[in-house]
Motif scaffolding. Structure first.
Motif: not given
Ligand SMILES: [Zn+2]
Length: 268
Positions: A80-84, A70-78, A62-63, A89-90
């Motif tokens: 945070a998702m990786v960290e969760r 790049n060009e992703n205004p939501r990268w910080r949310e991504e 996961m990473g 893990p599922p």
């Protein structure tokens, strides 16, 4: 012969028509495990579905990939998702590494600061969780070396360890020695080693076999004799053959030692 493809995107849509057959072909060539690096949330579900369906053979990571910053205004949310995902893990899933993460300045240099921040954050997650990382580097080696030297030292000071694989390694022996000097790094050798005038072929001749793991990066970077077509995990055997030729070893020996290296790094 037992091989491990340490970098396979066989969950990608390029394999939607024949994924089962591609997995069977890999098994026939002696490929025992496929390590599946993540890219971003667009493909998380595919990655997870395959890892759940093929728990013996397919081991997920996961990473957040640098080009997905790049060009992703939501990268910080991504991020945070990786960290969760790593923390929880599922059901029924265990991630074997943090990847793929890294720096890629090839397409654009407009997001250098963001890529560095995402990369360093994920290195620190991995060190905290005592997980290996799978690193992608393109047109960014100087920054990569500086960050890894600093982050490996930082982890050690905190009683943690930062370690992993430099995936798709296609650089010189000099850079290999530099990276070896800063910690427990393995070098992912793939299809590029089979290309004519490959810089990394000369480097592999100088590298210790204990520092090498094999990979395909499928569907990309297809080795000779399939170059120009879609790559798949079965073709890791061609990479094995080429490394054997360069090292003056038998393919069986290369398979055994590089698989041992991968098991050690990813705790398989
Ligand atoms: Zn990849």
């Amino acid at each position: 012969m037992q091989l491990i493809d340490t970098h396979s995107h066989i969950y990608a849509e390029e394999f939607d028509e024949d994924r089962g057959e591609a997995l069977a072909r890999a098994r026939e060539r002696g490929v025992e495990y496929l390590l599946l690096p993540a890219i971003d949330s667009e493909s998380h579900q595919r990655l997870i579905d395959l890892a759940v369906a093929e728990p013996e053979m397919c081991r997920p990571m996961m990473g957040l990939h640098p080009t997905s910053v790049n060009e992703n205004p939501r990268w910080r949310e991504e991020l945070a998702m990786v960290e969760r995902y790593l923390a929880e893990p599922p059901e029924g899933l265990k991630f074997c590494g943090v990847g793929e993460i890294g720096l890629d300045y090839y397409w654009s240099r407009d997001y250098v600061a963001e890529q560095r921040e995402a990369f360093i954050a994920q290195c620190r997650m991995a060190a905290r969780l005592d997980m290996p990382v799978a690193i992608h580097t393109r047109a960014a080696w100087e920054d990569m070396c500086e960050i890894l030297e600093a982050e490996t030292a930082r982890a050690a000071e905190r009683g943690e360890r930062l370690r992993g694989v430099l995936h798709a390694y296609s650089e010189s022996a000099e850079l290999y020695h530099r990276m070896k000097g800063c910690g427990d790094w393995l070098f992912g050798i793939g299809g590029v080693v089979t290309y004519k005038k490959s810089v990394v072929a000369a480097a592999v001749a100088e590298m210790a076999i204990e520092d090498i793991v094999l990979e395909t990066d499928c569907p990309y970077l297809t080795p000779v004799p399939h170059r120009g077509k879609r790559n798949e995990s079965a073709y890791v055997s061609h990479v094995c053959d080429k490394v054997a030729e360069l090292k003056g070893m038998s393919p069986e020996q290369v398979a055994e030692i590089t698989s041992h290296n991968a098991r050690r790094m990813f705790s398989i």
